[in-house]
Design an enzyme around this catalytic site. Structure first.
Site, PDB file in Angstrom:
ATOM      1  N   ALA A  32       0.868  -1.184   0.000  1.00 52.39           N
ATOM      2  CA  ALA A  32       0.000   0.000   0.000  1.00 52.39           C
ATOM      3  C   ALA A  32       0.905   1.233   0.000  1.00 52.39           C
ATOM      4  O   ALA A  32       0.801   2.122   0.841  1.00 52.39           O
ATOM      5  CB  ALA A  32      -0.973   0.008   1.174  1.00 52.39           C
ATOM      6  N   GLY A  36       5.836   8.274   1.264  1.00 50.14           N
ATOM      7  CA  GLY A  36       6.736   8.001   2.389  1.00 50.14           C
ATOM      8  C   GLY A  36       7.654   6.822   2.080  1.00 50.14           C
ATOM      9  O   GLY A  36       8.873   6.884   2.267  1.00 50.14           O
ATOM     10  N   HIS A  37       7.063   5.753   1.571  1.00 52.61           N
ATOM     11  CA  HIS A  37       7.870   4.590   1.185  1.00 52.61           C
ATOM     12  C   HIS A  37       8.855   4.968   0.070  1.00 52.61           C
ATOM     13  O   HIS A  37      10.010   4.550   0.074  1.00 52.61           O
ATOM     14  CB  HIS A  37       6.980   3.459   0.669  1.00 52.61           C
ATOM     15  CG  HIS A  37       6.017   2.916   1.682  1.00 52.61           C
ATOM     16  ND1 HIS A  37       4.660   3.096   1.583  1.00 52.61           N
ATOM     17  CD2 HIS A  37       6.222   2.201   2.820  1.00 52.61           C
ATOM     18  CE1 HIS A  37       4.059   2.491   2.601  1.00 52.61           C
ATOM     19  NE2 HIS A  37       4.977   1.952   3.377  1.00 52.61           N
ATOM     20  N   GLN A  61       3.089  -9.574  13.332  1.00 51.85           N
ATOM     21  CA  GLN A  61       3.172  -8.295  14.046  1.00 51.85           C
ATOM     22  C   GLN A  61       1.801  -7.660  14.281  1.00 51.85           C
ATOM     23  O   GLN A  61       1.714  -6.576  14.837  1.00 51.85           O
ATOM     24  CB  GLN A  61       4.101  -7.321  13.327  1.00 51.85           C
ATOM     25  CG  GLN A  61       3.540  -6.748  12.039  1.00 51.85           C
ATOM     26  CD  GLN A  61       4.575  -5.920  11.321  1.00 51.85           C
ATOM     27  OE1 GLN A  61       5.547  -6.440  10.789  1.00 51.85           O
ATOM     28  NE2 GLN A  61       4.389  -4.611  11.310  1.00 51.85           N
ATOM     29  N   LEU A 186       1.972  10.602   6.021  1.00 58.08           N
ATOM     30  CA  LEU A 186       1.452   9.606   5.084  1.00 58.08           C
ATOM     31  C   LEU A 186       1.503   8.239   5.747  1.00 58.08           C
ATOM     32  O   LEU A 186       2.468   7.903   6.434  1.00 58.08           O
ATOM     33  CB  LEU A 186       2.278   9.611   3.795  1.00 58.08           C
ATOM     34  CG  LEU A 186       2.310  10.924   3.016  1.00 58.08           C
ATOM     35  CD1 LEU A 186       2.971  10.703   1.663  1.00 58.08           C
ATOM     36  CD2 LEU A 186       0.917  11.506   2.822  1.00 58.08           C
ATOM     37  N   ARG A 189      -2.591   3.319   6.220  1.00 53.73           N
ATOM     38  CA  ARG A 189      -3.904   3.248   6.869  1.00 53.73           C
ATOM     39  C   ARG A 189      -4.775   4.466   6.546  1.00 53.73           C
ATOM     40  O   ARG A 189      -5.993   4.408   6.749  1.00 53.73           O
ATOM     41  CB  ARG A 189      -3.734   3.130   8.376  1.00 53.73           C
ATOM     42  CG  ARG A 189      -3.169   1.784   8.810  1.00 53.73           C
ATOM     43  CD  ARG A 189      -3.187   1.654  10.312  1.00 53.73           C
ATOM     44  NE  ARG A 189      -3.006   0.276  10.735  1.00 53.73           N
ATOM     45  CZ  ARG A 189      -1.838  -0.302  10.960  1.00 53.73           C
ATOM     46  NH1 ARG A 189      -0.728   0.392  10.813  1.00 53.73           N
ATOM     47  NH2 ARG A 189      -1.755  -1.570  11.334  1.00 53.73           N
TER      48      ARG A 189
HETATM   49  P1  AMP Z   1       5.044  -0.019   6.484  1.00 58.35           P
HETATM   50  O1  AMP Z   1       4.727  -0.417   5.077  1.00 58.35           O
HETATM   51  O2  AMP Z   1       3.988   0.778   7.141  1.00 58.35           O
HETATM   52  O3  AMP Z   1       5.508  -1.202   7.302  1.00 58.35           O
HETATM   53  O4  AMP Z   1       6.299   0.951   6.400  1.00 58.35           O
HETATM   54  C1  AMP Z   1       7.483   0.561   5.758  1.00 58.35           C
HETATM   55  C2  AMP Z   1       8.538   1.587   6.039  1.00 58.35           C
HETATM   56  O5  AMP Z   1       8.124   2.849   5.538  1.00 58.35           O
HETATM   57  C3  AMP Z   1       8.814   1.775   7.546  1.00 58.35           C
HETATM   58  O6  AMP Z   1      10.207   1.928   7.730  1.00 58.35           O
HETATM   59  C4  AMP Z   1       8.068   3.043   7.851  1.00 58.35           C
HETATM   60  O7  AMP Z   1       8.611   3.751   8.950  1.00 58.35           O
HETATM   61  C5  AMP Z   1       8.255   3.822   6.562  1.00 58.35           C
HETATM   62  N1  AMP Z   1       7.227   4.859   6.431  1.00 58.35           N
HETATM   63  C6  AMP Z   1       5.881   4.699   6.504  1.00 58.35           C
HETATM   64  N2  AMP Z   1       5.252   5.878   6.364  1.00 58.35           N
HETATM   65  C7  AMP Z   1       6.228   6.812   6.221  1.00 58.35           C
HETATM   66  C8  AMP Z   1       6.221   8.234   6.048  1.00 58.35           C
HETATM   67  N3  AMP Z   1       5.100   8.945   5.998  1.00 58.35           N
HETATM   68  N4  AMP Z   1       7.425   8.850   5.922  1.00 58.35           N
HETATM   69  C9  AMP Z   1       8.581   8.150   5.968  1.00 58.35           C
HETATM   70  N5  AMP Z   1       8.641   6.826   6.125  1.00 58.35           N
HETATM   71  C10 AMP Z   1       7.487   6.155   6.247  1.00 58.35           C
END
Ligand code: AMP
Length: 280
Positions: A32, A36-37, A61, A186, A189
């Site tokens: 998703a 940010g990613h 998790q 961002l 969710r």
């Molecule tokens: P997730 O897919 O939510 O597990 O996030 C994967 C990676 O992206 C993790 O290292 C998060 O901290 C990072 N991440 C998620 N949202 C953001 C954001 N808005 N800005 C920077 N990094 C992000």
């Protein structure tokens, strides 16, 4: 873009990348994907010849089965975004590839007080699951550098501790939180919020800034209470607002106890749990 689903195929490919002199940067995600990613991907691409992005919604998790079920899955769009970002390698393993029956028991990590507070307190077992999956992914990818977002600050601290405990030769890099123009961090969710909810959710960033701007006027406890009130007034249900030491994540009673501080927030809105933080 090279795409892998099988652990062994990815391993063999990465061996050839290393043999060709390319350093490996790794960005683990649960898909998703959003900007940010992509900031993590770009950071890795600046520093490495080969960037690997994994997409794996890690069941271990999620302490809440409904959250796991509702977690957005958008594989087609994710691959399109990664292609546009010039990501060299994607890894989309099946659950059996990450948790083969013969490899179930991972090592136990000791996070001390780090996993007893905030996310650790409200999501029992969450960080054990995060450490387990990142450990396994690092074992497979063997990257030179691992890129994680400040958005999940406590997660970053847990993974730093895990890397230290295992003595892994990987450089851990923190990438600043990417926000919308309205300040909302961002998050995958966010797609579950209504248009009105997205506006309400901006109260989180306002509350964080309120704390940062008033820290010379009030002690941490008072600011936490004021920020909670602001969130409630905006229609959110705060789970915690904590001003802590950025290294130990233990609560601060006074700002002069440490050189710096971080405020972390978790709040519910429209059945969605949102987190954010700001270094003070
Ligand atoms: P997730 O897919 O939510 O597990 O996030 C994967 C990676 O992206 C993790 O290292 C998060 O901290 C990072 N991440 C998620 N949202 C953001 C954001 N808005 N800005 C920077 N990094 C992000």
């Amino acid at each position: 873009m090279y795409q892998f689903r099988q652990v062994e195929h990815l391993r063999r490919f990465l061996d050839s990348e290393r043999a060709a002199g390319r350093s490996i940067g790794f960005v683990p995600t649960m898909g998703a994907l959003h900007a940010g990613h992509l900031a993590l991907i770009e950071h890795s691409e600046m520093e490495n010849g080969c960037t690997v992005c994994s997409i794996f919604v890690n069941p271990t998790q999620f302490n809440d089965p409904a959250d796991l079920e509702k977690y957005p899955r958008t594989e087609g769009t994710d691959l399109y975004l990664l292609y546009g970002a010039n990501c060299r390698v994607t890894f989309l393993p099946e659950v059996e590839g990450i948790y083969p029956p013969e490899n179930l028991a991972g090592p136990d990590f000791q996070f001390g007080a780090l996993d007893k507070v905030m996310e650790g307190a409200f999501r029992p077992g969450h960080f054990a699951g995060v450490a387990q999956v990142v450990r396994r992914l690092l074992d497979i990818v063997e990257p030179d550098a691992l890129y994680m977002g400040q958005k999940d600050y406590q997660q970053f601290c847990i993974i730093r501790s895990m890397i230290d405990q295992l003595g892994l030769p990987v450089r851990l890099v923190m990438v600043p939180t990417v926000r919308g123009n309205d300040g909302l961090a961002l998050s995958s969710r966010n797609v579950r919020l209504s248009p009105e909810g997205k506006i309400r959710a901006t109260a989180i960033f306002r509350a964080l800034n309120f704390i940062r701007d008033r820290k010379s006027e009030y002690p941490p406890g008072r600011l936490e209470a004021m920020a909670r009130e602001q969130l409630e007034q905006a229609g959110l249900r705060p789970e915690y607002v904590k001003i802590t030491d950025p290294k130990t994540l233990q609560p601060l009673e006074r700002f002069d106890e440490t050189e710096s501080a971080i405020v972390c927030v978790a709040a519910w809105l429209e059945g969605v749990r949102l987190i954010d933080n700001l270094l003070l």
